[in-house]
Design a protein around this motif. Structure first.
Motif, short mmCIF file in Angstrom:
data_model
loop_
_atom_site.label_atom_id
_atom_site.label_comp_id
_atom_site.label_asym_id
_atom_site.label_seq_id
_atom_site.Cartn_x
_atom_site.Cartn_y
_atom_site.Cartn_z
N ALA A 29 11.37 -4.86 1.05
CA ALA A 29 12.28 -3.30 1.80
C ALA A 29 10.99 -2.17 1.63
O ALA A 29 11.15 -1.11 2.62
CB ALA A 29 13.65 -3.58 1.80
N VAL A 30 10.64 -2.00 0.64
CA VAL A 30 9.61 -0.36 0.45
C VAL A 30 8.25 -0.49 0.71
O VAL A 30 7.64 0.17 0.39
CB VAL A 30 9.73 -0.59 -1.38
CG1 VAL A 30 11.00 -0.41 -1.48
CG2 VAL A 30 9.00 -1.21 -2.19
N THR A 31 7.80 -1.88 1.28
CA THR A 31 6.32 -1.88 1.41
C THR A 31 6.49 -1.69 3.67
O THR A 31 5.70 -2.29 4.13
CB THR A 31 5.94 -3.45 1.53
OG1 THR A 31 6.55 -4.36 2.07
CG2 THR A 31 5.51 -4.17 0.04
N GLN A 32 7.07 -0.24 3.68
CA GLN A 32 6.86 0.10 4.86
C GLN A 32 5.97 0.39 5.82
O GLN A 32 5.39 1.40 4.45
CB GLN A 32 8.31 0.85 5.15
CG GLN A 32 9.10 0.17 6.21
CD GLN A 32 10.65 1.32 6.10
OE1 GLN A 32 10.13 2.65 6.43
NE2 GLN A 32 11.57 1.08 5.29
N VAL A 33 4.86 -0.04 6.70
CA VAL A 33 3.50 0.87 7.31
C VAL A 33 2.77 1.60 7.21
O VAL A 33 2.91 2.97 7.45
CB VAL A 33 2.85 -0.42 7.59
CG1 VAL A 33 1.18 0.00 8.64
CG2 VAL A 33 2.92 -1.77 7.11
N PRO A 34 4.23 2.20 8.37
CA PRO A 34 4.97 3.62 8.12
C PRO A 34 4.35 5.24 7.13
O PRO A 34 3.41 5.69 7.33
CB PRO A 34 5.95 3.86 9.41
CG PRO A 34 5.77 2.61 9.82
CD PRO A 34 5.75 1.49 9.05
N ALA A 35 5.42 4.37 6.28
CA ALA A 35 5.67 5.21 5.34
C ALA A 35 4.73 5.40 4.46
O ALA A 35 4.00 6.09 4.12
CB ALA A 35 6.97 4.93 4.70
N MET A 36 4.06 4.30 4.17
CA MET A 36 2.80 4.32 3.76
C MET A 36 1.44 4.83 3.98
O MET A 36 0.80 5.61 3.57
CB MET A 36 2.81 2.65 2.87
CG MET A 36 3.24 2.05 2.51
SD MET A 36 3.03 0.38 2.18
CE MET A 36 1.69 0.05 1.24
N LEU A 37 1.14 4.89 5.34
CA LEU A 37 0.00 5.28 5.87
C LEU A 37 0.31 7.11 6.25
O LEU A 37 -0.20 7.50 6.16
CB LEU A 37 0.23 5.16 7.63
CG LEU A 37 -0.66 5.54 8.97
CD1 LEU A 37 -2.08 5.06 8.13
CD2 LEU A 37 -0.54 4.95 10.32
N LEU A 38 1.23 7.54 6.66
CA LEU A 38 1.97 9.21 5.97
C LEU A 38 1.86 9.63 5.41
O LEU A 38 1.03 10.94 5.12
CB LEU A 38 3.46 9.37 6.85
CG LEU A 38 4.20 9.89 7.07
CD1 LEU A 38 5.07 10.66 7.95
CD2 LEU A 38 4.58 10.91 5.71
N VAL A 39 2.25 9.05 3.97
CA VAL A 39 1.99 9.37 2.87
C VAL A 39 0.55 9.51 2.34
O VAL A 39 0.02 10.36 1.65
CB VAL A 39 3.16 8.46 1.65
CG1 VAL A 39 2.66 9.18 0.29
CG2 VAL A 39 4.11 9.31 2.19
N ILE A 40 -0.01 7.70 2.01
CA ILE A 40 -1.76 8.25 1.81
C ILE A 40 -2.25 8.95 2.76
O ILE A 40 -3.08 9.84 1.97
CB ILE A 40 -1.86 6.77 1.10
CG1 ILE A 40 -0.97 6.27 0.47
CG2 ILE A 40 -3.14 6.88 1.28
CD1 ILE A 40 -1.69 4.56 0.66
N GLY A 41 -2.58 8.71 4.01
CA GLY A 41 -3.80 9.62 4.81
C GLY A 41 -2.86 10.83 5.01
O GLY A 41 -3.96 11.17 4.92
N GLY A 42 -1.76 10.99 5.31
CA GLY A 42 -1.23 12.94 5.00
C GLY A 42 -1.98 13.30 4.11
O GLY A 42 -1.93 14.92 3.42
N THR A 43 -1.46 12.78 3.07
CA THR A 43 -2.44 12.87 1.24
C THR A 43 -3.57 13.97 1.17
O THR A 43 -4.01 14.56 0.40
CB THR A 43 -1.70 12.22 -0.19
OG1 THR A 43 -0.46 11.98 0.26
CG2 THR A 43 -2.15 12.55 -1.34
#
Length: 252
Positions: A29-43
């Motif tokens: 449930a915590v491995t959501q690609v959109p969330a990971m993409l936003l956080v890592i890419g945005g950072t």
């Protein structure tokens, strides 16, 4: 590999995962690609603005340094300097020509070559300390990158959560589904905070520690080669240089 870095990372991540599972959570449930993409890419996007693209390209190299185990060996360096000092007292500094070729450390080799070339002690110190200063500046940039990543990551996580809440509250009418969607929206915050406090900031501190170790080793070399140039007694040189290392690891 650096056991402390790998072990600490595994312990931190493992503790969070185990605690989450004990609470009845589902890791999927915590491995959501959109969330990971936003956080890592945005950072990384935000961090790139604060530095140069060259520094971003050096990210794999910085990770290699943080996870590597190539730490300075000050005791080995001291023994080598003392050995060179003994030979210099017997044969003169020109007798060290053959030893320069056997030294792998570029800084050490350069310092010893300056002694052999007859450079004055004040000039040797100035040249070598200038090089240490520029090395410190290069390391500062790498450390600063991870500090920037650690600072931006939680904020990007909050942005992801806000976007998720906007989408959830504007498109979901079912209260049951809405509760699950709201919970999912906070996954971005989880990733942002976790990456900052388990990866970026600790690695930045590890790079700082490795820099301090290397800088101390280079300062040891500076003092050692100047002592050789001055013709100091090898025993005095050893005693002086032993102050650079921890008492428990010193040799008489």
């Amino acid at each position: 590999m650096d056991v402390a870095t790998i072990g600490g990372l595994l312990l931190g991540v493992g503790a969070i995962m185990v605690a989450f599972l004990l609470e009845g959570g589902n890791l999927g449930a915590v491995t959501q690609v959109p969330a990971m993409l936003l956080v890592i890419g945005g950072t990384f996007g935000a961090a790139t603005i604060t530095t140069s693209f060259k520094t971003i390209r050096n990210f794999p190299t910085l990770l290699k340094i943080a996870f590597g185990d190539r730490s300075p060996r000050p005791l080995f360096t001291i023994n080598k300097i003392v050995s060179l000092a003994e030979k210099a007292r017997r044969e003169g500094v020109l007798g060290l020509e053959a030893d320069v070729k056997k030294i792998d450390e570029p800084f050490f080799k350069k310092a010893l070559q300056l002694v052999i070339d007859g450079t004055e002690a004040t000039d040797i110190r100035q040249i070598l300390e200038t090089e240490v200063s520029y090395m410190t500046e290069r390391h500062r940039v790498g450390i600063g990158l991870f500090k920037s990543l650690g600072g931006f990551s939680p904020t990007l996580g909050i942005i992801g959560t806000v976007l998720g809440l906007i989408h959830t509250l504007s498109s979901t009418g079912d209260a049951t589904r809405m509760a699950g969607a709201i919970a999912g929206a906070f996954i971005a915050t989880l990733w942002g905070v976790a990456l900052a406090n388990l990866c970026y900031l600790p690695i930045g501190d590890k790079l700082r520690m490795k820099h301090q170790q290397e800088a101390a080793n280079l300062e040891l070399i500076v003092e050692g080669v100047i002592a050789i140039q001055s013709g100091d007694n090898p025993r005095i040189i050893r005693t002086k240089l032993m102050s650079f290392i921890e008492p428990g690891t010193r040799q008489v």
